[in-house]
Write a protein that holds these residues in place. Sequence first.
Motif, PDB file in Angstrom:
ATOM      1  N   HIS A  43       0.834  -1.156   0.110  1.00  0.00           N
ATOM      2  CA  HIS A  43       0.055  -0.027   0.143  1.00  0.00           C
ATOM      3  C   HIS A  43       0.762   1.126  -0.084  1.00  0.00           C
ATOM      4  N   THR A  44       2.122   1.130   0.322  1.00  0.00           N
ATOM      5  CA  THR A  44       2.993   2.358   0.191  1.00  0.00           C
ATOM      6  C   THR A  44       3.902   2.021  -0.649  1.00  0.00           C
ATOM      7  N   LEU A  45       4.684   3.224  -1.275  1.00  0.00           N
ATOM      8  CA  LEU A  45       5.767   3.033  -2.095  1.00  0.00           C
ATOM      9  C   LEU A  45       6.877   3.755  -1.239  1.00  0.00           C
ATOM     10  N   ILE A  46       8.061   3.938  -1.966  1.00  0.00           N
ATOM     11  CA  ILE A  46       9.194   4.392  -1.471  1.00  0.00           C
ATOM     12  C   ILE A  46       9.287   5.811  -1.460  1.00  0.00           C
ATOM     13  N   LYS A  47       9.475   6.620  -0.350  1.00  0.00           N
ATOM     14  CA  LYS A  47       9.458   7.893  -0.158  1.00  0.00           C
ATOM     15  C   LYS A  47      10.816   8.492  -0.703  1.00  0.00           C
ATOM     16  N   MET A  48      10.756   9.840  -1.026  1.00  0.00           N
ATOM     17  CA  MET A  48      12.051  10.616  -1.458  1.00  0.00           C
ATOM     18  C   MET A  48      12.832  10.559  -0.415  1.00  0.00           C
ATOM     19  N   LEU A  49      12.706  11.148   0.796  1.00  0.00           N
ATOM     20  CA  LEU A  49      13.411  11.303   1.939  1.00  0.00           C
ATOM     21  C   LEU A  49      12.987  10.342   3.020  1.00  0.00           C
ATOM     22  N   LYS A  50      13.956   9.941   3.576  1.00  0.00           N
ATOM     23  CA  LYS A  50      13.438   8.805   4.643  1.00  0.00           C
ATOM     24  C   LYS A  50      13.051   9.507   5.774  1.00  0.00           C
ATOM     25  N   ASP A  51      13.347  10.456   6.271  1.00  0.00           N
ATOM     26  CA  ASP A  51      12.667  11.144   7.566  1.00  0.00           C
ATOM     27  C   ASP A  51      13.164  12.715   7.640  1.00  0.00           C
ATOM     28  N   ASP A  52      12.813  13.079   8.680  1.00  0.00           N
ATOM     29  CA  ASP A  52      13.236  14.408   8.799  1.00  0.00           C
ATOM     30  C   ASP A  52      14.420  14.765   9.117  1.00  0.00           C
ATOM     31  N   GLU A  53      15.335  13.754   9.549  1.00  0.00           N
ATOM     32  CA  GLU A  53      16.866  13.747   9.513  1.00  0.00           C
ATOM     33  C   GLU A  53      17.425  14.268   8.178  1.00  0.00           C
ATOM     34  N   ASP A  54      16.945  13.409   7.420  1.00  0.00           N
ATOM     35  CA  ASP A  54      17.586  13.480   5.754  1.00  0.00           C
ATOM     36  C   ASP A  54      17.196  14.772   5.324  1.00  0.00           C
ATOM     37  N   GLU A  55      15.985  15.333   5.627  1.00  0.00           N
ATOM     38  CA  GLU A  55      15.509  16.453   4.757  1.00  0.00           C
ATOM     39  C   GLU A  55      16.503  17.891   5.625  1.00  0.00           C
ATOM     40  N   GLU A  56      16.532  17.598   6.927  1.00  0.00           N
ATOM     41  CA  GLU A  56      17.494  18.726   7.746  1.00  0.00           C
ATOM     42  C   GLU A  56      19.167  18.571   7.104  1.00  0.00           C
ATOM     43  N   PHE A  57      19.273  17.304   7.107  1.00  0.00           N
ATOM     44  CA  PHE A  57      20.671  17.202   6.501  1.00  0.00           C
ATOM     45  C   PHE A  57      20.790  17.941   5.185  1.00  0.00           C
ATOM     46  N   ALA A  58      19.956  17.905   4.345  1.00  0.00           N
ATOM     47  CA  ALA A  58      20.221  18.607   3.005  1.00  0.00           C
ATOM     48  C   ALA A  58      19.940  19.873   2.934  1.00  0.00           C
ATOM     49  N   ARG A  59      19.101  20.490   4.143  1.00  0.00           N
ATOM     50  CA  ARG A  59      18.758  21.948   4.302  1.00  0.00           C
ATOM     51  C   ARG A  59      19.955  22.389   4.777  1.00  0.00           C
ATOM     52  N   LYS A  60      20.522  21.864   6.001  1.00  0.00           N
ATOM     53  CA  LYS A  60      21.792  22.383   6.525  1.00  0.00           C
ATOM     54  C   LYS A  60      22.973  22.433   5.477  1.00  0.00           C
ATOM     55  N   LEU A  61      23.299  21.339   4.874  1.00  0.00           N
ATOM     56  CA  LEU A  61      24.225  21.348   3.978  1.00  0.00           C
ATOM     57  C   LEU A  61      24.391  22.505   2.809  1.00  0.00           C
ATOM     58  N   LEU A  62      23.150  22.717   2.406  1.00  0.00           N
ATOM     59  CA  LEU A  62      22.740  23.805   1.212  1.00  0.00           C
ATOM     60  C   LEU A  62      23.105  25.057   2.033  1.00  0.00           C
ATOM     61  N   ARG A  63      22.529  25.438   3.055  1.00  0.00           N
ATOM     62  CA  ARG A  63      22.424  26.497   3.627  1.00  0.00           C
ATOM     63  C   ARG A  63      24.045  27.044   4.075  1.00  0.00           C
ATOM     64  N   SER A  64      24.410  26.091   4.640  1.00  0.00           N
ATOM     65  CA  SER A  64      25.955  26.238   5.186  1.00  0.00           C
ATOM     66  C   SER A  64      27.175  26.411   4.030  1.00  0.00           C
ATOM     67  N   SER A  65      26.835  25.678   2.928  1.00  0.00           N
ATOM     68  CA  SER A  65      27.568  25.878   1.986  1.00  0.00           C
ATOM     69  C   SER A  65      27.576  27.421   1.277  1.00  0.00           C
ATOM     70  N   LEU A  66      25.992  28.034   1.330  1.00  0.00           N
ATOM     71  CA  LEU A  66      26.079  29.119   0.598  1.00  0.00           C
ATOM     72  C   LEU A  66      26.408  30.244   1.587  1.00  0.00           C
ATOM     73  N   ASN A  67      26.076  30.018   3.009  1.00  0.00           N
ATOM     74  CA  ASN A  67      26.596  31.055   4.106  1.00  0.00           C
ATOM     75  C   ASN A  67      27.910  31.229   4.081  1.00  0.00           C
ATOM     76  N   ASN A  68      28.749  30.089   4.005  1.00  0.00           N
ATOM     77  CA  ASN A  68      30.189  30.052   3.956  1.00  0.00           C
ATOM     78  C   ASN A  68      31.128  30.054   2.490  1.00  0.00           C
ATOM     79  N   TRP A  69      30.331  30.309   1.514  1.00  0.00           N
ATOM     80  CA  TRP A  69      31.009  30.295   0.299  1.00  0.00           C
ATOM     81  C   TRP A  69      32.286  30.749   0.464  1.00  0.00           C
ATOM     82  N   GLU A  70      32.528  32.207   0.658  1.00  0.00           N
ATOM     83  CA  GLU A  70      33.477  32.776   0.642  1.00  0.00           C
ATOM     84  C   GLU A  70      34.827  32.074   1.481  1.00  0.00           C
ATOM     85  N   ASP A  71      34.321  31.938   2.750  1.00  0.00           N
ATOM     86  CA  ASP A  71      35.265  31.227   3.650  1.00  0.00           C
ATOM     87  C   ASP A  71      35.818  30.008   3.338  1.00  0.00           C
TER      88      ASP A  71
END
Length: 301
Positions: free
Chosen positions: A196-224
């Motif tokens: 009745h269920t299929l595979i989700k794109m992100l396993k859980d909130d932890e994976d979503e937070e990982f993606a969000r944090k890695l992206l934002r940290s990369s952008l915020n610390n680009w010059e550094d």
Amino acid sequence: MLGRRQIREKVVESLYAYYQNPIRFEVVEKNMFSEINKIYNLYIYTLNFMVGLKSLTEDQIEIGKNKYIKTTENENPNQKLVRNQILIQLEDNEERRSFSSKHKDLLWDSNDPILVKTFQRIKAGKRYQDYMEDSEISFEDDQKFIGKLFLRYVAENSDLHDRFEEKEMSWADDLHISNSMIQKTIGFMKQDEPSHTLIKMLKDDEDEEFARKLLRSSLNNWEDSEKKLQERLVNWELDRISLLDRIVLIAAITELDNFPLTASRIIINEYIDISKVYGTEKSNVFINGVLDKYTKDTNRV
């Protein structure tokens, strides 16, 4: 679902898009998750192709039954494929049906030329003929047959891949992820246990937070991160590094700095693999050398 490796790929793609067209961080983040969600659409679209093959078989059986002059095959059609337990579970899957009802463009018409051509190729193959002639019926045989059918006639179907790219350009880069998800979907099915269920794109909130944090940290610390990168270059200027290699390195340095619980060797290996997808033949060696030096300089374990 997306593993951490694929999440890192999406972050790298988003950083590349930002560098080409700087926009608000919130929009970059929104676009990244939108691209991730598009993979689910590809996943459903491909599952619907499998269901479409079953529907096409049923249509041809009905056409045969309604012929004025019938052959023995028309009167007693071999229905082994339409009774395949894997195809039935895919067809009955509530999540697939619900999502497809809201996204009609992901459904397949039985007369679609790619669907018809694929079906004809399947019928001409020895594996199909052997399967249909075998009177023994088992869930394991049904599962193995559909798994092999998918790999041979769907995952490697260039006509189908062209259709995907016409429909959504980014799907060309995401096809390997969707194919892996479908293989797992088929492999996870159990006899007498409707899926009745299929595979989700992100396993859980932890994976979503990982993606969000890695992206934002990369952008915020680009010059550094660029300064840290420049310090590790020997007789080499930053602007001589290809844009994709630079972005991969910035994402890697960001993760090494902001995710201390992940071992440095795991992070380095992940970005070496990503460089093999997006970079040149020598990118992986170059990136390995820079990141190895960075972890030694910073005592990052």
